[in-house]
Scaffold this motif. Sequence first.
Motif, PDB file in Angstrom:
ATOM      1  N   CYS A 197      -6.567   3.501   4.889  1.00  0.00           N
ATOM      2  CA  CYS A 197      -6.052   2.204   5.335  1.00  0.00           C
ATOM      3  C   CYS A 197      -6.489   1.876   6.760  1.00  0.00           C
TER       4      CYS A 197
ATOM      5  N   THR B 154       0.830  -1.212   0.000  1.00  0.00           N
ATOM      6  CA  THR B 154       0.000   0.000   0.000  1.00  0.00           C
ATOM      7  C   THR B 154       0.857   1.252   0.000  1.00  0.00           C
TER       8      THR B 154
ATOM      9  N   GLU C 171       0.851   4.344  -2.592  1.00  0.00           N
ATOM     10  CA  GLU C 171       0.488   5.664  -2.073  1.00  0.00           C
ATOM     11  C   GLU C 171       1.568   6.692  -2.377  1.00  0.00           C
TER      12      GLU C 171
ATOM     13  N   ILE D 133      -4.692  -4.064  -5.621  1.00  0.00           N
ATOM     14  CA  ILE D 133      -4.633  -2.599  -5.555  1.00  0.00           C
ATOM     15  C   ILE D 133      -4.467  -2.016  -6.955  1.00  0.00           C
TER      16      ILE D 133
ATOM     17  N   PHE E 121      -5.699   6.979  -0.191  1.00  0.00           N
ATOM     18  CA  PHE E 121      -5.625   5.598   0.288  1.00  0.00           C
ATOM     19  C   PHE E 121      -6.062   5.592   1.754  1.00  0.00           C
TER      20      PHE E 121
END
Length: 282
Positions: free
Chosen positions: A163, A147, A151, A186, A161
């Motif tokens: 999370c 992630t 990002e 993603i 994003f």
Amino acid sequence: MLALFISRNFSRPISQLNKKAHELGNDQSSADYHNGFCSELDELNETLDKTDDKLKQNKEFQNELLANVSHDLRTPLTMIKGYAEMIRDISHEDEQQCAEDVAVIVREADRLTALVGEILEYSELQMKDTEDIMSDCDLSKIVGTVTDSFESLFSKDGYIFECSIAENIHVCGNASRLTRAVYNLIDNALRHIGADKWIGVTLKVENGKEVIEIADHGDGIAPDELERIWDKYYTNRQRDGKGVSGLGLAIVKQTIGQHGGMCSAVSEVGKGCTFRLELNKL
């Protein structure tokens, strides 16, 4: 006489196995072997049958792969060649136009790289004869790292994003494969992201399972397509000017299946969708 009888009876199954070995992988094999002469030859026959099945599967996969992705390989190559020729013949003296043409070449080269990467990854998954080595994997770290990489690349363009990644979640698995599965989900969400540029990433424990959820606010998926999106080469969603090879979600499904887990998706047309991976707790 006894020796002649034994030699003739022994040579017949040997001849049958020899013929079968020469026809391994053929779509139509005429070789036939009758079990029962001796256990060693029966075992050899069983090995040849398994090898024959594997060769036929690999041949079928290669033909299928070639038929389904040849067009996708040709398209970016045509674009790269065309814009390179434009730079050579037309825009090399116009700095702004040249920069725009180069940007197209870079974009199509990236697309081609991603396509080849998916093909190689899926081919490896299909043709492996051995199981991947499984070990204790920090799933929290895997989801967080993937992630963060997205990002850092997309946040400057206004992508959001959101999370919720639980800490200290571990699973018995192959870290490289699981990383690729999260990456693919993603990446898929980014290709179908909504106007708000929002993506939700969740890792949690639910009903004794470790659950990863990747959500977007895009166009969503029609109910009759939800089960098919995990199929290889399914193209309605993947190739609508946004996908790569149609293998990304198939790689996710096969990877999670190898880990004893399950994949699913829920969606409402016009409001986005959520992809869900369930894995067994360590």
